[in-house]
Design a protein around this motif. Structure first.
Motif, PDB file in Angstrom:
ATOM      1  N   VAL A 276     -18.408  31.211  33.915  1.00 19.96           N
ATOM      2  CA  VAL A 276     -18.435  32.576  34.459  1.00 19.96           C
ATOM      3  C   VAL A 276     -17.042  32.983  34.946  1.00 19.96           C
ATOM      4  O   VAL A 276     -16.628  34.135  34.814  1.00 19.96           O
ATOM      5  N   ARG A 277     -16.312  32.036  35.477  1.00 19.30           N
ATOM      6  CA  ARG A 277     -14.959  32.330  35.968  1.00 19.30           C
ATOM      7  C   ARG A 277     -14.000  32.654  34.831  1.00 19.30           C
ATOM      8  O   ARG A 277     -12.916  33.193  35.073  1.00 19.30           O
ATOM      9  N   ARG A 280     -16.879  36.327  29.415  1.00 17.31           N
ATOM     10  CA  ARG A 280     -18.073  36.350  28.570  1.00 17.31           C
ATOM     11  C   ARG A 280     -17.990  35.366  27.405  1.00 17.31           C
ATOM     12  O   ARG A 280     -18.977  34.697  27.067  1.00 17.31           O
ATOM     13  N   ILE A 283     -18.733  31.887  28.536  1.00 16.23           N
ATOM     14  CA  ILE A 283     -20.166  31.754  28.863  1.00 16.23           C
ATOM     15  C   ILE A 283     -20.962  31.505  27.583  1.00 16.23           C
ATOM     16  O   ILE A 283     -21.813  30.611  27.520  1.00 16.23           O
TER      17      ILE A 283
END
Length: 500
Positions: A276-277, A280, A283
């Motif tokens: 998440v850091r 997208r 992820i």
């Protein structure tokens, strides 16, 4: 921008046979570690039945569950070993410490006392957790991001380490039968001693050869290089070994399965949080990797029968008589690495040839081929157990050999590709933890393999009928999983965002 875009270029190494020279040093380090692992693996379930059940076949199910739990924890501890290397002491020191602990454990299991035997296995488990994921992670670090040789490098690495697995059962069987024992009695303690010596060679080889790695695997900061951190990890090992002992000796395979599932969920959450850091794309890549991990569980649940139900099949139901000479049970364990050494260069060359024509299968399709290859191995045993059983209740030797070869072809489509996949898809800061997650998925499959083997053996030992029933179920589950993965491949490829 993803973590992969930010990854620094790999250092420039002298090249040997088209690959960075340190690859071959890591190759030989893992060669001797695999010699140790496979040298004792073939004997474990047979030793448990002979030593602690006085040879009673009713002990086969219990031995299979113990073996499955041992293999599961060997791979599960890789999660912690990966984290230790990533965050605490670096890869090189993790590998060296793991090798010392493993060697001590292998010598400990020589002693014919159940509590010492389980404690020795616990040491092997903890040591392997520090060793196994981190040497694989360093192989990936030898190649720059986007280097098309990475998959081929992992396949060659996989071939090399299996050369040790090839030699180990043959040599340790000869030592046990012909040198220290007799044709009818295996001196299993000699098998374990030879494995311990192999682990010591691995330790010395890496200690000497690590200089050529340069900064790869060294602590990333002065804080990580602090000797106090190494002391803290040693204390952690001293605590972890008794905890693993309690799991092995008291909890049992079913409880271990629930613990492994909870641990896998925790690792998945950590990887997603890190992704998440990074945006997208990262992820999506982590989600794709976790989907592949689930199919990896399925593969190893049925593949890892070699040291359990296949071992008892070879001992009691396979006709091993070759013109008056009995083919040793332990030698079946060498069929898989022989097939790997023979097939790995061909498969690596096939991937390279297809890549040059823009037709190399994607990662999920390679995994689908792996599941189908595994299923075909069970199909051979289904045929043998239903149509080739002779008057004495035995099946031909070639059928088990062919099963191993077909499963190996499937393994080569899956396992080395999985190692490479993790180094491509994982968040850069948690590659070691992600590699631990890969081995954790293998651990879950291995523990299920022990439960499956125990089911196949039943309470009275393996029979033709129980083997046919169990292996038929294995075939249909694997074949269905392979087809499903082919259907899901387009979705998974999209989630990978260009990673091939």
């Amino acid at each position: 921008m993803t973590s992969h875009d930010q990854a620094p270029a790999a250092p420039q190494f002298p090249q040997t046979m088209g690959h960075p020279r340190p690859l071959w040093m890591l190759f030989m380090t893992e060669f001797w570690e695999r010699f140790a692992f496979y040298g004792m693996r073939w004997a474990l379930t047979l030793y448990i039945v002979a030593q602690f059940w006085n040879g009673d076949e009713a002990g086969q199910a219990s031995a299979s569950r113990t073996y499955g739990a041992y293999l599961a924890l060997v791979y599960a501890t890789a999660v912690f070993g990966g984290y230790v290397a990533d965050k605490i002491i670096g890869y090189q020191r993790s590998i060296l410490l793991g090798a010392v602990v493993m060697a001590a454990g292998l010598f400990a299991i020589m002693l014919p006392y159940h509590s010492v035997f389980v404690f020795g296995l616990s040491m092997v488990i903890v040591g392997n957790g520090l060793f196994k994921p981190n040497i694989s992670s360093m192989v990936g670090q030898l190649y720059a991001t986007g280097d098309s040789r990475r998959d081929r490098g992992f396949t060659l690495f996989y071939m090399g380490i299996n050369a040790g697995a090839l030699i180990a059962p043959i040599l340790t069987s000869i030592l046990a039968d012909k040198v220290f024992g007799s044709d009818s009695h295996h001196n299993y303690h000699v098998v374990f001693a030879a494995s311990g010596i192999g682990m010591l060679i691995s330790l010395v080889w890496f200690w000497i050869g690590r200089r050529m790695l340069g900064d790869i695997g060294r602590p990333l900061s002065a804080e990580m290089a602090d000797p106090k951190r190494l002391l803290y990890v040693i204390i952690g090992v001293a605590v972890a070994v008794p905890l693993v002992y309690l799991l092995m000796d008291g909890a049992g395979a079913v409880v271990i399965q629930w613990l492994l599932m909870a641990l896998f969920l925790g690792v998945a959450v950590m990887l997603v949080v890190e992704a998440v850091r990074n945006g997208r794309v990262q992820i999506h890549r982590v989600i794709a990797m976790l989907i592949i991990f689930a199919f990896n569980v399925l593969f190893w649940m049925f593949f890892e029968q070699a040291g359990s139900s296949f071992n008892f099949l070879a001992q009691n139901i396979v006709d091993r008589n070759l013109g008056g000479w009995q083919f040793p049970v332990g030698w079946f364990q060498s069929v898989n690495p022989v097939a790997i050494v023979a097939l790995a260069p061909l498969i690596a060359a096939a991937w390279a040839w297809l890549d040059g024509r823009g037709a190399e299968p994607s990662i999920p399709r390679k995994f689908g081929l792996g599941l189908i290859g595994n299923a075909l191995g069970f199909a051979v045993l289904m045929f043998a157990l239903s149509s080739l059983v002779d008057a004495s209740g035995m099946i031909p030797l070639w059928t088990l050999v062919l099963c191993y070869v077909l499963q190996t072809a499937g393994e080569l489509c899956l396992s080395p590709i999985g190692l490479s996949m993790v180094t491509k898809l994982a968040p850069m800061r948690l590659v070691g933890l992600a590699m631990g997650g890969w081995f954790l998925s293998t651990a879950i499959g291995n523990n299920l393999a022990g439960l499956f083997a125990g089911h196949v053996s039943g309470e009275g030992g393996l029979t033709v009928a129980s083997a046919l029933s169990g292996y038929t179920m294995g075939f249909w589950i694997l074949a269905g999983g392979g087809v499903l993965l082919f259907l899901l491949a387009p979705l998974i490829n999209r989630l990978m965002h260009g990673i091939k």
